[in-house]
Design a protein around this motif. Sequence first.
Motif, PDB file in Angstrom:
ATOM      1  N   ILE A 170       0.684  -1.274   0.052  1.00 60.11           N
ATOM      2  CA  ILE A 170       0.108   0.117  -0.055  1.00 60.11           C
ATOM      3  C   ILE A 170       0.920   1.180   0.018  1.00 60.11           C
ATOM      4  O   ILE A 170       1.600   1.374   0.712  1.00 60.11           O
ATOM      5  N   VAL A 171       0.578   2.154  -0.916  1.00 56.23           N
ATOM      6  CA  VAL A 171       1.693   3.108  -1.280  1.00 56.23           C
ATOM      7  C   VAL A 171       1.001   4.638  -0.713  1.00 56.23           C
ATOM      8  O   VAL A 171       1.621   5.464  -0.611  1.00 56.23           O
ATOM      9  N   SER A 172      -0.634   4.419  -0.628  1.00 52.41           N
ATOM     10  CA  SER A 172      -1.088   5.715  -0.146  1.00 52.41           C
ATOM     11  C   SER A 172      -2.447   5.373   0.273  1.00 52.41           C
ATOM     12  O   SER A 172      -3.342   4.505  -0.146  1.00 52.41           O
ATOM     13  N   ILE A 173      -2.952   6.360   1.514  1.00 45.75           N
ATOM     14  CA  ILE A 173      -3.838   5.696   2.154  1.00 45.75           C
ATOM     15  C   ILE A 173      -4.321   7.302   2.611  1.00 45.75           C
ATOM     16  O   ILE A 173      -3.465   8.004   3.177  1.00 45.75           O
ATOM     17  N   SER A 174      -5.779   7.385   2.610  1.00 43.84           N
ATOM     18  CA  SER A 174      -6.151   8.555   3.290  1.00 43.84           C
ATOM     19  C   SER A 174      -6.420   8.779   4.690  1.00 43.84           C
ATOM     20  O   SER A 174      -7.562   8.501   5.196  1.00 43.84           O
ATOM     21  N   SER A 175      -5.422   8.697   5.582  1.00 41.06           N
ATOM     22  CA  SER A 175      -5.417   8.545   6.987  1.00 41.06           C
ATOM     23  C   SER A 175      -4.453   9.280   7.560  1.00 41.06           C
ATOM     24  O   SER A 175      -3.329   9.463   7.065  1.00 41.06           O
ATOM     25  N   PRO A 176      -4.529  10.125   8.874  1.00 44.55           N
ATOM     26  CA  PRO A 176      -6.024  10.318   9.461  1.00 44.55           C
ATOM     27  C   PRO A 176      -6.728  10.910   8.351  1.00 44.55           C
ATOM     28  O   PRO A 176      -6.495  11.879   7.831  1.00 44.55           O
ATOM     29  N   LEU A 177      -8.350  11.057   8.692  1.00 41.57           N
ATOM     30  CA  LEU A 177      -9.182  11.555   7.724  1.00 41.57           C
ATOM     31  C   LEU A 177     -10.228  12.609   8.798  1.00 41.57           C
ATOM     32  O   LEU A 177     -10.662  11.876   9.822  1.00 41.57           O
ATOM     33  N   TYR A 178     -10.206  13.707   8.884  1.00 44.98           N
ATOM     34  CA  TYR A 178     -11.215  14.657   9.702  1.00 44.98           C
ATOM     35  C   TYR A 178     -12.168  14.628   9.209  1.00 44.98           C
ATOM     36  O   TYR A 178     -12.453  15.125   7.937  1.00 44.98           O
ATOM     37  N   VAL A 179     -13.436  14.412   9.793  1.00 47.34           N
ATOM     38  CA  VAL A 179     -14.786  14.429   9.165  1.00 47.34           C
ATOM     39  C   VAL A 179     -15.743  15.023  10.156  1.00 47.34           C
ATOM     40  O   VAL A 179     -15.344  15.324  11.396  1.00 47.34           O
ATOM     41  N   ARG A 180     -16.940  15.230   9.767  1.00 48.32           N
ATOM     42  CA  ARG A 180     -18.070  15.567  10.704  1.00 48.32           C
ATOM     43  C   ARG A 180     -19.161  14.457  10.927  1.00 48.32           C
ATOM     44  O   ARG A 180     -19.212  13.680   9.651  1.00 48.32           O
ATOM     45  N   HIS A 181     -19.686  14.445  11.982  1.00 41.61           N
ATOM     46  CA  HIS A 181     -20.726  13.399  12.015  1.00 41.61           C
ATOM     47  C   HIS A 181     -21.754  13.667  10.966  1.00 41.61           C
ATOM     48  O   HIS A 181     -22.200  14.804  10.568  1.00 41.61           O
ATOM     49  N   ASP A 182     -22.107  12.510  10.414  1.00 43.09           N
ATOM     50  CA  ASP A 182     -23.138  12.351   9.644  1.00 43.09           C
ATOM     51  C   ASP A 182     -22.763  12.829   7.936  1.00 43.09           C
ATOM     52  O   ASP A 182     -23.579  13.194   7.201  1.00 43.09           O
ATOM     53  N   GLU A 183     -21.310  13.075   7.922  1.00 42.13           N
ATOM     54  CA  GLU A 183     -21.193  13.766   6.626  1.00 42.13           C
ATOM     55  C   GLU A 183     -20.957  12.541   5.651  1.00 42.13           C
ATOM     56  O   GLU A 183     -20.347  11.415   6.053  1.00 42.13           O
ATOM     57  N   ASN A 236      -3.125 -10.548  -3.087  1.00 41.95           N
ATOM     58  CA  ASN A 236      -3.086 -11.340  -4.390  1.00 41.95           C
ATOM     59  C   ASN A 236      -2.591 -12.551  -3.937  1.00 41.95           C
ATOM     60  O   ASN A 236      -2.363 -12.897  -2.869  1.00 41.95           O
ATOM     61  N   GLU A 237      -2.148 -13.361  -4.957  1.00 38.90           N
ATOM     62  CA  GLU A 237      -1.551 -14.588  -4.796  1.00 38.90           C
ATOM     63  C   GLU A 237      -0.306 -14.889  -3.868  1.00 38.90           C
ATOM     64  O   GLU A 237       0.195 -15.761  -3.293  1.00 38.90           O
ATOM     65  N   MET A 238       0.511 -13.503  -3.926  1.00 37.20           N
ATOM     66  CA  MET A 238       1.632 -13.599  -3.446  1.00 37.20           C
ATOM     67  C   MET A 238       1.662 -13.087  -1.911  1.00 37.20           C
ATOM     68  O   MET A 238       2.457 -13.161  -1.093  1.00 37.20           O
ATOM     69  N   GLY A 239       0.419 -12.543  -1.427  1.00 39.50           N
ATOM     70  CA  GLY A 239       0.437 -11.998   0.035  1.00 39.50           C
ATOM     71  C   GLY A 239      -0.700 -11.108   0.150  1.00 39.50           C
ATOM     72  O   GLY A 239      -1.580 -10.813  -0.684  1.00 39.50           O
ATOM     73  N   ILE A 240      -0.914 -10.791   1.446  1.00 36.31           N
ATOM     74  CA  ILE A 240      -1.922  -9.597   1.783  1.00 36.31           C
ATOM     75  C   ILE A 240      -1.188  -8.405   2.677  1.00 36.31           C
ATOM     76  O   ILE A 240      -0.152  -8.592   3.225  1.00 36.31           O
ATOM     77  N   SER A 241      -1.775  -7.199   2.263  1.00 36.04           N
ATOM     78  CA  SER A 241      -1.493  -5.872   2.923  1.00 36.04           C
ATOM     79  C   SER A 241      -2.491  -5.447   3.457  1.00 36.04           C
ATOM     80  O   SER A 241      -3.643  -5.325   2.553  1.00 36.04           O
ATOM     81  N   GLU A 242      -2.537  -4.673   4.765  1.00 43.15           N
ATOM     82  CA  GLU A 242      -3.594  -3.962   5.145  1.00 43.15           C
ATOM     83  C   GLU A 242      -3.319  -2.738   5.848  1.00 43.15           C
ATOM     84  O   GLU A 242      -2.413  -2.891   6.607  1.00 43.15           O
ATOM     85  N   GLU A 243      -4.283  -1.773   5.896  1.00 43.81           N
ATOM     86  CA  GLU A 243      -4.027  -0.630   6.667  1.00 43.81           C
ATOM     87  C   GLU A 243      -5.327  -0.156   6.946  1.00 43.81           C
ATOM     88  O   GLU A 243      -6.344  -0.193   6.526  1.00 43.81           O
ATOM     89  N   ARG A 244      -5.246   0.719   8.215  1.00 43.27           N
ATOM     90  CA  ARG A 244      -6.578   1.321   8.961  1.00 43.27           C
ATOM     91  C   ARG A 244      -6.568   2.676   8.435  1.00 43.27           C
ATOM     92  O   ARG A 244      -5.565   3.435   8.634  1.00 43.27           O
TER      93      ARG A 244
END
Length: 569
Positions: A436-449, A505-513
């Motif tokens: 994973i080369v890019s992820i939108s975290s942290p993300l500032y939000v408003r409730h119900d947005e 993919n068949e080579m493995g898994i990557s994950e980020e929060r």
Amino acid sequence: MAGGRRAAGLLPGWGCCLLLCCAAASKVEVSMPALVEVEIGGTARLECNFSIPEDGSYTYISWFYIDRNSQVKLCHITDSVVLEDTDYRERLSVGEDKALSISKVTVQDARTFVCQVGAAGYDLGENRTELHVYKVPETPEIVANSGGVSVQSSEMPQIAQCVSRNSFPRPNITWHKNGVRLQPEENTVRFTATRTRESSGLYTVSSTLFAHVTRDDRNSSFHCTVHYWLQGQRRAVESRRVSVKVFYPTEHLNLRVMPSSALVKEGDDVKLFCEADGNPGPIFSFYKRGLEDSWQDLTPLTDTNRGVLSLNNVNKSSSGLYRCQTLDLDSMKQLEKDMELVVNYIEGLHVEMEPSSPVVEGGSVKLSCDAHSPLALQYQWSDAKGREIGKGNQLLLNNLTFETSSTFSCKVNAPSVPGLEQSKQVAVAVRGKPRIVSISSPLYVRHDEVVNLTCKAIAFPRPSVRWSINGTAHEYVENQHIASNLTVRVNRDLLRAGAMCRVSNEMGISEERIQLLETPESKGVIIVAIIVSILVVAVLGAVIYFLHKKGKLPCGRTGKQDIARNTSI
């Protein structure tokens, strides 16, 4: 006494004549120029100078011309001038010095004129002048043989004809080659001449030159010269220079190739030029040697008149021995010229990769490039953007990543033949689990947005993207990159747990929060509400204290009810 001026330009001998006058005292001595030359159409002035013994005076002067050995009187001069009734009457005049002038001289005026001087008591004196008339010939006109002449002609061919018009007396014509006068020579050079007397009395003369020629005469020039006499001197007028077309058989052939034989390469358009030194050019034929000394006729590819063989988009098989053959239609002589054509080439270009299977990210690969050619070759490597990354027929790529995974090109060329080159590409694929080369975290939000969550990864083989929450997902793939956008509405659970992006993919898994945080703007509203509540309680407490101080606030249960009642009012 002298009867007239001595004429300018008198011939030598006048002094002798005058001396004779002195010696012969019993005779009138008359002296005249022996020759007077006048151009046709001009005025002839004939002077008559005389001397009389003892300074006597003349009695008469008479002018005559000679016609067929007889004298014809023109005029008689005493105290006056008496003109005789002749053809000259309208053209004669006598000057104060007794000189006779004839205007508008014609060809017929070329004769002898006689002056007689008589004096009382003395013998008659007489002398004569020869009147010559002339007309300078016009510039000669020369016409070359337009059909051309052959060096193989059995008869002496005509080279050119020369004509000179309106001259008198008759001139003669000479011939010249390259500025040198030609002389008649048996079986080699001869002239024929004609002359015509026009009604005007002027001459038109012509001459024709006949001569055998050689192939060297293709560059020769010819001209004619008209010669005539004027005032005792030989004069000449030359014609323009002309050349004649000379025909001669082919003796030598030259066969050449364009572009230069050493630089011919595959794909070129090649022309073979067969050049002959004959005129006119012969008929050309081209052949190529095949197997067992057989010859292939290339007439369909040949310009038989110009001697040009056109070979388009040549290749290795175009190499070989070519022959130009000519046939001279006059002599029926056949000539041949051979030439070896070499087409430079590169063949069998291939690229090998070791290992041949896809490479794991972080691994290495060796690329080998090879080709066959009779020439020395050079190798050059470049990446997908055309940037040079190496030389030589091998390229070693270390610590490969998804980013370096690309298409590589091997270009091979022959430095000795400009433009002779080939290239071949090879794709190097790097396998590995997703990163994973890019992820939108942290993300500032408003409730119900409603917000977009983004996760971008790179991998090969192509991975799949999964989200830990529900929403509307859109995927975008570019080369080995994959990007996923998830559209969701913010709630308390999402704020608490966040969203997990899982790429596999068949080579493995990557994950980020992806962590979602409420914006500072939302917390400020709660704080403001608390402050407002505190302020309301403080104001209410102040009112109760004020009423208590005034004694208006009763004690006990009844008082509390009153207070409550007063408060509600």
